[in-house]
Design an enzyme around this catalytic site. Structure first.
Site, PDB file in Angstrom:
ATOM      1  N   LYS A 233     -18.916  49.736 -66.411  1.00 52.60           N
ATOM      2  CA  LYS A 233     -20.052  49.364 -65.559  1.00 52.60           C
ATOM      3  C   LYS A 233     -21.346  49.629 -66.319  1.00 52.60           C
ATOM      4  CE  LYS A 233     -22.183  50.122 -61.049  1.00 52.60           C
ATOM      5  NZ  LYS A 233     -23.549  50.193 -61.612  1.00 52.60           N
ATOM      6  N   SER A 676       0.231  28.768 -35.003  1.00 53.15           N
ATOM      7  CA  SER A 676       1.059  29.948 -34.746  1.00 53.15           C
ATOM      8  C   SER A 676       1.861  30.371 -35.969  1.00 53.15           C
ATOM      9  CB  SER A 676       2.013  29.675 -33.577  1.00 53.15           C
ATOM     10  OG  SER A 676       3.007  28.735 -33.964  1.00 53.15           O
ATOM     11  N   GLY A 677       2.024  29.467 -36.947  1.00 60.67           N
ATOM     12  CA  GLY A 677       2.916  29.764 -38.057  1.00 60.67           C
ATOM     13  C   GLY A 677       4.365  29.541 -37.692  1.00 60.67           C
ATOM     14  N   GLY A 678       4.615  29.159 -36.447  1.00 58.62           N
ATOM     15  CA  GLY A 678       5.958  28.866 -35.968  1.00 58.62           C
ATOM     16  C   GLY A 678       6.071  27.395 -35.614  1.00 58.62           C
ATOM     17  N   LYS A 679       6.183  27.101 -34.282  1.00 56.11           N
ATOM     18  CA  LYS A 679       6.335  25.708 -33.865  1.00 56.11           C
ATOM     19  C   LYS A 679       5.058  25.112 -33.280  1.00 56.11           C
ATOM     20  CE  LYS A 679       9.729  26.460 -31.040  1.00 56.11           C
ATOM     21  NZ  LYS A 679      10.756  26.162 -30.020  1.00 56.11           N
ATOM     22  N   ASP A 731       3.232  28.615 -22.429  1.00 53.40           N
ATOM     23  CA  ASP A 731       3.666  30.002 -22.236  1.00 53.40           C
ATOM     24  C   ASP A 731       2.452  30.872 -21.925  1.00 53.40           C
ATOM     25  OD1 ASP A 731       4.687  32.533 -22.317  1.00 53.40           O
ATOM     26  OD2 ASP A 731       5.595  32.368 -24.310  1.00 53.40           O
ATOM     27  N   ALA A 749       7.869  35.571 -40.256  1.00 53.74           N
ATOM     28  CA  ALA A 749       9.193  35.730 -40.876  1.00 53.74           C
ATOM     29  C   ALA A 749       9.848  34.355 -40.984  1.00 53.74           C
ATOM     30  CB  ALA A 749      10.046  36.680 -40.053  1.00 53.74           C
TER      31      ALA A 749
END
Length: 811
Positions: A233, A676-679, A731, A749
């Site tokens: 630095k 959602s990273g899902g459906k 949901d 996952a």
């Protein structure tokens, strides 16, 4: 409508007719990709105004707003429609040469995206154009309304109006506080002094424009890992050096042109004959002990008797090509090739870098009396501004302060000490006195400045005991101070004056406190966690460390359920919400009496270290409660999880999400989408903590059932899977005590390495699936400082009595 050829369908013909492309490098337009960009450029031309621009049909629709935008719906600001501009114009910040159309200084005052409310082309034609803004400074619902045309008018006069929503009436002093660029941090004066990227072609065709530099985040310990390198630095002036092979410009970190102050450095760069190149480095004075000395640098600039050196450590452009997207290690290699081996006495030097044990390197650095270390991630692109890819670790305390006043001296000195200040939470505070380290030249210079910049009162509260005999000055001058530490009440301990910092405006001077570095030892870093993408445990840890600043605001102080997958995304996984051995100190716990009358202990966290420790435990998902642990029964948001039949296309899911958004908006609630990273898609409604879960669940159930009743062939509000064929399950069951939903930015996952990705409604249109954002793509987006939910914190909304009655619930 008059002037239809100018203000009807988007066209660049009027824009091109007003410009002399043989004299400036302004873009002709017509080549940029389409999108939904929004921006405001503060423009000091014939008179100061704000150019408001929205992307539509391949151009930027433009209005000039003389008084600037206002969050007060009562302020109907005149917006004069101007010619449509090319999309490339939206990235411009600089100075347009005088004598050309629009000559003057231009600042990028705000940027973001927008989405129309209704048909934008119809709105333009009919004179009522409503839209939502997702900017850094302007957000929420706005409208442009055409004023009645007057005979002989040459331009269309519109009004820019803030529509009444949860953000109306906020940011009262927006134009007073928003005085710097949203991208470079520069003021209008600094931009003007730096010159423009659209200078005349005869002297600047291949001279790169100033780019705001990357800045290091102060941390308390060096990082670990193979993807970090370390540099010394330096204690000097940061320099961005542009050259076209003959001409050279040396800019300060804030964009000031200081070429004339460093003639030898400029000459050395010119001798290299580099074309279209922008270099990043630090200009210093090296003392006899081989250590850089800021005070000596200040003195050298005053008397010109001491040789200066420049340590180069990065390259941003070369031969007109932008290199910032390349990894640091590739940019370093390019820099070495171009600069070559220089004699040790030469003004230009390559900053040496080191790999290995950061802790050991820091000990050696401090033992030799150096300032500290800079740690840089070797795989990261070059990003302007302060971030976690560049870190600094100091050996000693030292930073900038604002001079507030001069205490009187009973001796022959012109003053005894300086009274110093810092900015915290947007306001100045008193930070103590400094009475040593002044040379005779510095005393004389400071006294002269004092006499020319007096003010009758201090610029902030100063203890009465410190005010006696003080001459107060305007809080504009910045000094570099070395000190032993902080007192318990936040004052400088044993401060020593090092010199003035003319390269940094006083408005940017704040407390530099080292942040704890999130560190965890990752075992088996090369183990593949996501089989489809080949991503490893180390890749997941790198993502979590990078995403943690964005993720923590939504996770901190909430009970969390963790999905642990010891064998990776393709193996068996299990939920865990209660503490067990192996959690470590970063994860905390708290007892809670659940609705069944049973005491249970749940885990929560407050730090990035906890998130990284979870990676070590095999955690692939983080699911959060809808409430915070200090009031577990009062949710602060609603989650609607749109869970589609797998046979439905994602475009249908996006249409469903927008339909839900409109229903909520009719109920005076603003919502935000998340992949959602899902459906499916989560539609989230931020709330103030007013009602308990039973009320919120009743409300969300009523909304879901209303949508299912209105479109039974498309939606279902029941959990039965048999009823979901060809439909989307809304949901709402996540809105209950103990129920959870995937956290924003959490990995999933899934074998592809998908993540839950918050986005704006405009950005949602660009995504092709709920798993469109993977760890790899998210890392690239985060490195561009994207935050799709920038409006989240500004939302202050509740379930009002009128809202509950509108959905058929008791108020």
């Amino acid at each position: 409508m008059p002037n239809r050829q100018v203000h009807g369908a988007p066209s660049l013909a009027p824009y091109r007719a007003k410009r002399r492309f043989d004299e400036t490098r302004e873009p002709r337009g017509g080549t940029a990709a389409a999108g939904a960009r929004y921006l405001v450029q503060k423009h000091d031309a014939t008179r100061l105004h704000y150019d408001f621009r929205l992307e539509l049909d391949g151009v930027l629709l433009s209005w000039a707003i003389t008084r600037g935008p206002s969050y007060d719906p009562k302020d109907k600001r005149l917006a004069v429609r101007t010619e449509d501009h090319p999309l490339e114009y939206g990235s411009f910040e600089g100075a347009i040469p005088k004598g050309n159309y629009g000559g003057g200084t231009v600042m990028l005052w705000d940027t973001g995206s927008w989405e129309p409310i209704g048909d934008p082309r119809k709105g333009l034609a009919e004179g009522k154009f409503a839209f939502r803004l997702h900017g850094e400074r302007l957000r929420g619902r706005w409208a442009l309304v055409r004023m009645r045309p007057r005979a002989g008018e040459k331009r269309e006069n519109w009004l820019l109006i803030k529509e009444r929503d949860e953000l109306a009436g906020t940011h009262a002093d927006l134009l007073e506080t928003g005085t710097s660029s949203i991208v470079s941090g520069r003021t209008m004066e600094q931009i003007a002094h730096a010159g423009g990227v659209w200078a005349r072609k005869d002297d600047a065709t291949k001279l790169p424009a100033f780019i705001a530099p990357a800045l290091a985040t102060l941390v308390d310990t060096p990082p670990h890992g193979k993807d970090w390198l370390f540099e010394v630095k330096y204690d000097g002036y940061r320099a961005l050096i542009a050259t076209d092979g003959a001409n050279v410009r040396i800019y300060t970190r804030s964009g000031l042109d200081w070429t004339a102050r460093f003639p030898d450095i400029a000459a050395s760069v010119a001798a290299l004959k580099l074309r279209g190149t922008l270099l990043d480095g630090e200009i210093v004075v090296i003392g006899k002990n081989g250590i850089t000395d800021f005070g000596a640098l200040v003195a050298a600039l005053e008397d010109g008797s001491t040789a200066l050196s420049c340590f180069l450590f990065d390259i941003l452009t070369h031969d007109g090509k932008d290199l910032r997207k390349h990894a640091l290690k590739a940019r370093k290699a390019a820099l070495r090739r171009l600069i070559g081996t220089q004699p040790t006495s030469a003004p230009l030097q390559i900053s040496e870098d080191f790999s290995g044990d950061g802790e050991a390197l820091l000990q050696i650095t401090c033992a030799h009396g150096l300032e500290g270390l800079i740690a840089k991630r070797t795989t990261a692109p070059y990003r302007s501004g302060r971030h976690a890819d560049w870190l600094k670790i100091k050996c000693h305390h030292g930073q900038e302060f604002v001079i507030l006043g001069f205490s009187a001296s009973g001796k022959s000195r012109p003053f005894a000490s300086l009274l110093m200040g810092l900015r915290e939470n947007g306001a100045l505070r008193y930070a103590g006195r400094v009475g040593s380290g002044f040379s005779d030249a510095a005393l004389a210079r400071l006294a002269a400045w004092r006499d020319a910049h007096r003010r009758p009162t201090p610029a902030c509260d100063v203890p009465a005991a410190m005010r006696r005999g003080v001459t107060w000055v305007k809080p504009e001058l910045v000094a570099q101070i070395a000190f032993a530490g902080w007192t318990p009440d936040g004052l400088i301990r044993h401060g020593r004056f090092s010199g003035l910092r003319e390269d940094k405006p006083s408005t940017e001077v704040g407390t530099e406190m080292p942040k704890p570095l999130a560190v965890v030892n990752i075992s088996h870093p090369d183990r593949v966690i996501y089989p489809d993408s080949g991503l490893t445990k180390a890749d997941l840890a790198a993502y979590i460390q990078r995403a943690a600043p964005l993720m923590l605001p939504y996770v901190t102080d909430r009970f969390v359920s963790l999905v642990r997958c010891p064998e990776g995304a393709a193996g068996e996984c299990f939920f865990q919400r209660h503490p067990t051995a192996g959690f470590g100190k970063a994860w905390l716990s708290q007892d809670f009496l659940n609705p069944k009358g049973k005491h249970e202990t749940y885990v929560y966290c407050k730090s990035a270290a906890a998130l990284l420790a979870a990676v070590q435990m095999g955690v692939l998902e983080f699911h959060i409660w809808g409430s915070r642990r200090d009031a577990p029964e009062k949710p602060d948001h609603i989650v609607f999880d749109l869970d589609p039949d797998p046979a439905l296309g994602f475009d249908i899911v996006k249409q469903a999400a927008k339909r839900l958004r409109d229903v909520l908006e009719a109920l005076e609630l603003t919502s935000l989408p998340m992949l959602s990273g899902g459906k499916g898609i989560h539609v989230v409604v931020p709330l103030q903590r007013q009602h308990k879960f039973p009320v919120v669940k009743q409300f969300s159930a009523a909304v879901a059932r209303r949508m299912a009743a209105d479109a039974p062939g498309r939606f279902v509000a029941a959990m039965s899977k048999a009823k979901r064929t060809g439909r989307i399950f809304i949901d709402y069951f996540r809105n209950d005590v103990g129920a959870t939903a995937i956290a924003p930015y959490s990995p999933r996952a899934r074998p592809t390495g998908a993540v839950a990705w918050p986005c704006s409604w405009a950005e949602l249109e660009q995504h092709e699936s709920a798993q469109a954002m993977t760890i790899t793509r998210a890392l690239q987006a985060i490195s561009a400082d994207e935050n799709g939910w920038s409006a989240y914190e500004g939302l202050r909304q509740t379930l009002t009595a009128a809202t509950l009655r509108a959905i058929g619930l008791p108020a």
